[in-house]
Design a protein around this motif. Structure first.
Motif, PDB file in Angstrom:
ATOM      1  N   GLY A 101       9.577  -6.774   1.816  1.00 27.68           N
ATOM      2  CA  GLY A 101      10.167  -7.154   0.535  1.00 27.68           C
ATOM      3  C   GLY A 101      10.783  -5.985  -0.218  1.00 27.68           C
ATOM      4  N   LEU A 102      10.466  -4.770   0.246  1.00 29.19           N
ATOM      5  CA  LEU A 102      11.073  -3.553  -0.294  1.00 29.19           C
ATOM      6  C   LEU A 102      12.586  -3.619  -0.318  1.00 29.19           C
ATOM      7  N   ILE A 103      13.193  -4.245   0.711  1.00 32.36           N
ATOM      8  CA  ILE A 103      14.660  -4.274   0.771  1.00 32.36           C
ATOM      9  C   ILE A 103      15.219  -5.062  -0.414  1.00 32.36           C
ATOM     10  N   GLU A 104      14.376  -5.942  -0.993  1.00 32.00           N
ATOM     11  CA  GLU A 104      14.807  -6.722  -2.152  1.00 32.00           C
ATOM     12  C   GLU A 104      14.752  -5.884  -3.436  1.00 32.00           C
ATOM     13  N   SER A 105      13.765  -4.950  -3.507  1.00 34.89           N
ATOM     14  CA  SER A 105      13.572  -4.217  -4.754  1.00 34.89           C
ATOM     15  C   SER A 105      14.066  -2.781  -4.645  1.00 34.89           C
ATOM     16  N   TRP A 106      14.898  -2.535  -3.639  1.00 35.98           N
ATOM     17  CA  TRP A 106      15.391  -1.185  -3.383  1.00 35.98           C
ATOM     18  C   TRP A 106      16.095  -0.599  -4.607  1.00 35.98           C
ATOM     19  N   GLU A 107      16.862  -1.468  -5.319  1.00 36.39           N
ATOM     20  CA  GLU A 107      17.624  -0.965  -6.460  1.00 36.39           C
ATOM     21  C   GLU A 107      16.726  -0.461  -7.595  1.00 36.39           C
ATOM     22  N   ILE A 108      15.665  -1.238  -7.897  1.00 33.72           N
ATOM     23  CA  ILE A 108      14.744  -0.803  -8.963  1.00 33.72           C
ATOM     24  C   ILE A 108      14.039   0.475  -8.524  1.00 33.72           C
ATOM     25  N   MET A 109      13.728   0.542  -7.229  1.00 32.15           N
ATOM     26  CA  MET A 109      12.935   1.654  -6.740  1.00 32.15           C
ATOM     27  C   MET A 109      13.719   2.961  -6.738  1.00 32.15           C
ATOM     28  N   GLN A 110      15.005   2.867  -6.451  1.00 26.33           N
ATOM     29  CA  GLN A 110      15.835   4.070  -6.392  1.00 26.33           C
ATOM     30  C   GLN A 110      15.739   4.894  -7.668  1.00 26.33           C
ATOM     31  N   GLU A 111      15.556   4.184  -8.820  1.00 26.46           N
ATOM     32  CA  GLU A 111      15.437   4.859 -10.103  1.00 26.46           C
ATOM     33  C   GLU A 111      14.362   5.935 -10.093  1.00 26.46           C
ATOM     34  N   PHE A 112      13.252   5.648  -9.411  1.00 23.97           N
ATOM     35  CA  PHE A 112      12.158   6.627  -9.464  1.00 23.97           C
ATOM     36  C   PHE A 112      11.511   6.881  -8.103  1.00 23.97           C
ATOM     37  N   ILE A 113      12.346   6.928  -7.063  1.00 31.23           N
ATOM     38  CA  ILE A 113      11.837   7.127  -5.706  1.00 31.23           C
ATOM     39  C   ILE A 113      11.160   8.490  -5.534  1.00 31.23           C
ATOM     40  N   VAL A 114      11.737   9.538  -6.162  1.00 35.34           N
ATOM     41  CA  VAL A 114      11.145  10.878  -6.052  1.00 35.34           C
ATOM     42  C   VAL A 114       9.766  10.876  -6.710  1.00 35.34           C
ATOM     43  N   GLU A 148      -0.839  -8.751 -12.345  1.00 35.77           N
ATOM     44  CA  GLU A 148      -1.511  -9.011 -13.622  1.00 35.77           C
ATOM     45  C   GLU A 148      -1.026  -8.051 -14.710  1.00 35.77           C
ATOM     46  N   LEU A 149      -0.716  -6.796 -14.312  1.00 37.25           N
ATOM     47  CA  LEU A 149      -0.295  -5.790 -15.291  1.00 37.25           C
ATOM     48  C   LEU A 149       1.223  -5.806 -15.501  1.00 37.25           C
ATOM     49  N   ASP A 150       1.919  -6.770 -14.832  1.00 32.89           N
ATOM     50  CA  ASP A 150       3.384  -6.891 -14.928  1.00 32.89           C
ATOM     51  C   ASP A 150       4.119  -5.701 -14.333  1.00 32.89           C
ATOM     52  N   GLY A 151       3.634  -5.187 -13.203  1.00 31.39           N
ATOM     53  CA  GLY A 151       4.351  -4.119 -12.504  1.00 31.39           C
ATOM     54  C   GLY A 151       5.320  -4.719 -11.492  1.00 31.39           C
ATOM     55  N   TYR A 152       6.069  -3.830 -10.778  1.00 30.82           N
ATOM     56  CA  TYR A 152       6.919  -4.292  -9.686  1.00 30.82           C
ATOM     57  C   TYR A 152       6.046  -4.385  -8.437  1.00 30.82           C
ATOM     58  N   VAL A 153       5.655  -5.627  -8.072  1.00 27.00           N
ATOM     59  CA  VAL A 153       4.675  -5.802  -6.997  1.00 27.00           C
ATOM     60  C   VAL A 153       5.148  -5.175  -5.681  1.00 27.00           C
ATOM     61  N   ALA A 154       6.421  -5.373  -5.338  1.00 23.01           N
ATOM     62  CA  ALA A 154       6.923  -4.852  -4.058  1.00 23.01           C
ATOM     63  C   ALA A 154       6.817  -3.322  -4.002  1.00 23.01           C
ATOM     64  N   ILE A 155       7.062  -2.666  -5.154  1.00 23.15           N
ATOM     65  CA  ILE A 155       6.978  -1.200  -5.180  1.00 23.15           C
ATOM     66  C   ILE A 155       5.519  -0.750  -5.105  1.00 23.15           C
ATOM     67  N   THR A 156       4.629  -1.516  -5.785  1.00 27.94           N
ATOM     68  CA  THR A 156       3.199  -1.221  -5.679  1.00 27.94           C
ATOM     69  C   THR A 156       2.778  -1.247  -4.220  1.00 27.94           C
ATOM     70  N   VAL A 157       3.229  -2.294  -3.502  1.00 29.26           N
ATOM     71  CA  VAL A 157       2.887  -2.407  -2.086  1.00 29.26           C
ATOM     72  C   VAL A 157       3.379  -1.194  -1.313  1.00 29.26           C
ATOM     73  N   SER A 158       4.609  -0.751  -1.588  1.00 25.05           N
ATOM     74  CA  SER A 158       5.137   0.388  -0.837  1.00 25.05           C
ATOM     75  C   SER A 158       4.368   1.661  -1.178  1.00 25.05           C
ATOM     76  N   ALA A 159       3.993   1.833  -2.468  1.00 24.30           N
ATOM     77  CA  ALA A 159       3.218   3.016  -2.852  1.00 24.30           C
ATOM     78  C   ALA A 159       1.838   2.971  -2.192  1.00 24.30           C
ATOM     79  N   ILE A 160       1.227   1.747  -2.143  1.00 22.27           N
ATOM     80  CA  ILE A 160      -0.075   1.582  -1.504  1.00 22.27           C
ATOM     81  C   ILE A 160       0.021   1.918  -0.018  1.00 22.27           C
ATOM     82  N   ILE A 161       1.072   1.393   0.631  1.00 25.14           N
ATOM     83  CA  ILE A 161       1.223   1.627   2.069  1.00 25.14           C
ATOM     84  C   ILE A 161       1.537   3.100   2.345  1.00 25.14           C
ATOM     85  N   PHE A 162       2.369   3.706   1.504  1.00 25.46           N
ATOM     86  CA  PHE A 162       2.684   5.130   1.652  1.00 25.46           C
ATOM     87  C   PHE A 162       1.405   5.961   1.507  1.00 25.46           C
ATOM     88  N   THR A 163       0.597   5.620   0.469  1.00 20.54           N
ATOM     89  CA  THR A 163      -0.672   6.315   0.264  1.00 20.54           C
ATOM     90  C   THR A 163      -1.604   6.118   1.464  1.00 20.54           C
TER      91      THR A 163
END
Lengths: 230, 120
Positions: B73-86, A143-158
Motif C-alpha cells: 500500500g506504500l505505492i498509494e501513499s508515496w506522495e505523502i511519504m516523500q515529504e518526510f522520507i529522510v 486510532e491516533l489518525d496517523g498515515y497507516v501505510a507509512i506507519t507500516v513501512s516505518a514498522i517494517i523498516f525498523t
C-alpha cells in the motif's frame, strides 16, 4: 488477461504468498542480509503490479483477506506470553522495567527527532508506533489518525534493522545477558527482530516474543498519555 | 473439531475485542483487548492452552503474510511519504539503536544487581 487479474478474488493472495515463498527460497540459497523474505515479497509484488498496470485497490480487494487475520493473530500472541509465564515471573522486575525504559526511550527519541525535523502532529503520531508489532501499530496509528501505510513501512523498516543487525547492535552496545538481549531486540524491533533472536538462542527468542506483546501494550498506554500531554 | 473450536474461540475473542474498542473511548485496538482477554482467560484457567494452541501458533507463524498487502500500500501513499522520507529513515535507525541500548542495558543492570543481592 489483465481484466481477469483485476477482478480475481485470489490473484492478490496468490501473488503475496507466491512472492513470499520465492523470498524464503532465495534466503535459503543465499543468506545475504537483504534477502529478507518479507522485503523480497513486497518488492516483487510492487514490481508485478507496476509491470501489469494493476492498481493497488484491485490487488488489495483480494490480498485484504490475508490482512484480515492480523487481529486474530495478535490475540494469539497471548499464547507464547502465557507459555513463558514462569520465566516472566522469575525476572518480572528486570523485564518490565527494561521494556518500559525501551518504550519511554522510543517515545522520547521519536518526539525529539520529530521536533528536530519539524514534523507536524500527523507525521509524528505516524512514526510513534514504529517499534511495536504491525498488528498493534496499524491499530494504534489508525486510532491516533496517523498515515497507516507509512506507519507500516516505518514498522517494517525498523523490523528489518532488527532482523539484519539486532544481534550485532547488542554486541556493539555490550548487551550480553540472554534475557537482556531478547528484551532489547523484541522491544525495539518486534516480530521481525524476534525471528532473528530465535536464531541467537532459546532464551533470547522467548524473551523477545514476550517483549513484543508487553511493549505493544505499554506503547498503547504510553501513546494515550503522550496524546493527552501534547 | 479441535481446529474449528480453536479458530472459533480466537475469532470470538477478536469480536469481543472489537466490541470493547467500539464501546470504550480509548485508542486501544481490538487486537490488544483480545490479547488481554485471552491472556487473562489462560491465567485464570477459564481457557486451557489446548483450546487455542495449534490454531494460535499457526496464525503467529503466517503473520508475516499479513504485512505484505499493507506494505505494498506504500505505492498509494508515496506522495505523502516523500515529504518526510529522510526523517522516516533517520528516526527509524537512530531510535532503534537507542531503544536496544536502553532496554538491554537496564534489563541487564537489574538482573546483575538482583543476582548480587541473592548471593549475599
Amino acid at each position: 488477461m489483465n481484466e481477469i487479474l483485476r477482478n480475481s478474488l485470489f490473484f492478490g493472495v496468490a501473488l503475496s504468498i507466491g512472492t513470499f515463498i520465492i523470498g524464503t527460497l532465495i534466503k535459503r540459497k543465499w543468506n545475504f542480509f537483504l534477502f529478507n523474505p518479507l522485503l523480497v515479497s513486497i518488492t516483487l509484488t510492487i514490481a508485478t503490479l507496476l509491470l501489469l498496470g494493476i492498481e493497488y485497490n484491485s490487488y488489495n480487494d483480494s490480498a485484504k483477506y490475508l490482512t484480515y487475520l492480523l487481529t486474530p493473530a495478535t490475540v494469539a500472541l497471548a499464547i507464547p506470553l502465557y507459555e513463558q509465564l514462569l520465566l516472566l515471573k522469575r525476572n518480572l522486575t528486570a523485564i518490565l522495567v527494561g521494556i518500559a525504559s525501551g518504550v519511554i526511550c522510543s517515545g522520547v527519541s521519536i518526539f525529539a527527532m520529530a521536533l528536530f525535523f519539524g514534523l507536524n502532529h500527523t507525521q509524528y503520531v505516524t512514526l510513534l508506533p514504529k517499534s511495536i508489532t504491525t498488528a498493534i501499530g496499524i491499530g494504534l496509528s489508525a486510532e491516533l489518525d496517523g498515515y497507516v501505510a507509512i506507519t507500516v513501512s516505518a514498522i517494517i523498516f525498523t523490523g528489518l534493522i532488527g532482523n539484519i543487525a539486532g544481534d550485532l547492535l547488542c554486541r556493539i552496545l555490550h548487551i550480553k545477558h540472554p534475557i537482556a538481549k531478547g528484551i532489547a531486540i523484541g522491544t525495539a524491533t518486534h516480530v521481525m527482530g524476534t525471528s532473528k533472536a530465535m536464531e541467537v538462542g532459546e532464551i533470547e527468542g522467548a524473551m523477545s516474543s514476550l517483549s513484543v506483546a508487553v511493549a505493544g501494550i505499554m506503547t498503547v498506554g504510553a501513546s494515550i498519555i503522550f496524546q493527552w500531554w501534547i | 473439531m479441535k481446529y474449528i473450536l480453536q479458530f472459533g474461540i480466537i475469532l470470538l475473542i477478536s469480536f469481543v475485542g472489537e466490541l470493547l474498542n467500539r464501546v470504550i473511548p480509548l485508542p486501544i485496538p481490538a487486537s490488544i483487548y483480545g490479547m488481554l482477554i485471552l491472556f487473562t482467560a489462560l491465567c485464570t484457567g477459564v481457557l486451557k492452552l489446548s483450546h487455542v494452541r495449534e490454531t494460535g501458533k499457526f496464525l503467529i507463524i503466517i503473520m508475516p503474510l499479513m504485512f505484505i498487502a499493507p506494505a505494498v500500500g506504500l505505492i498509494e501513499s508515496w506522495e505523502i511519504m516523500q515529504e518526510f522520507i529522510v526523517a522516516i529513515i533517520v528516526i527509524s535507525i537512530v531510535s532503534t539503536i537507542a531503544v536496544i541500548g536502553a532496554a538491554g542495558h537496564i534489563t541487564q543492570l537489574i538482573i546483575k544487581f538482583k543476582g548480587k543481592e541473592e548471593k549475599r
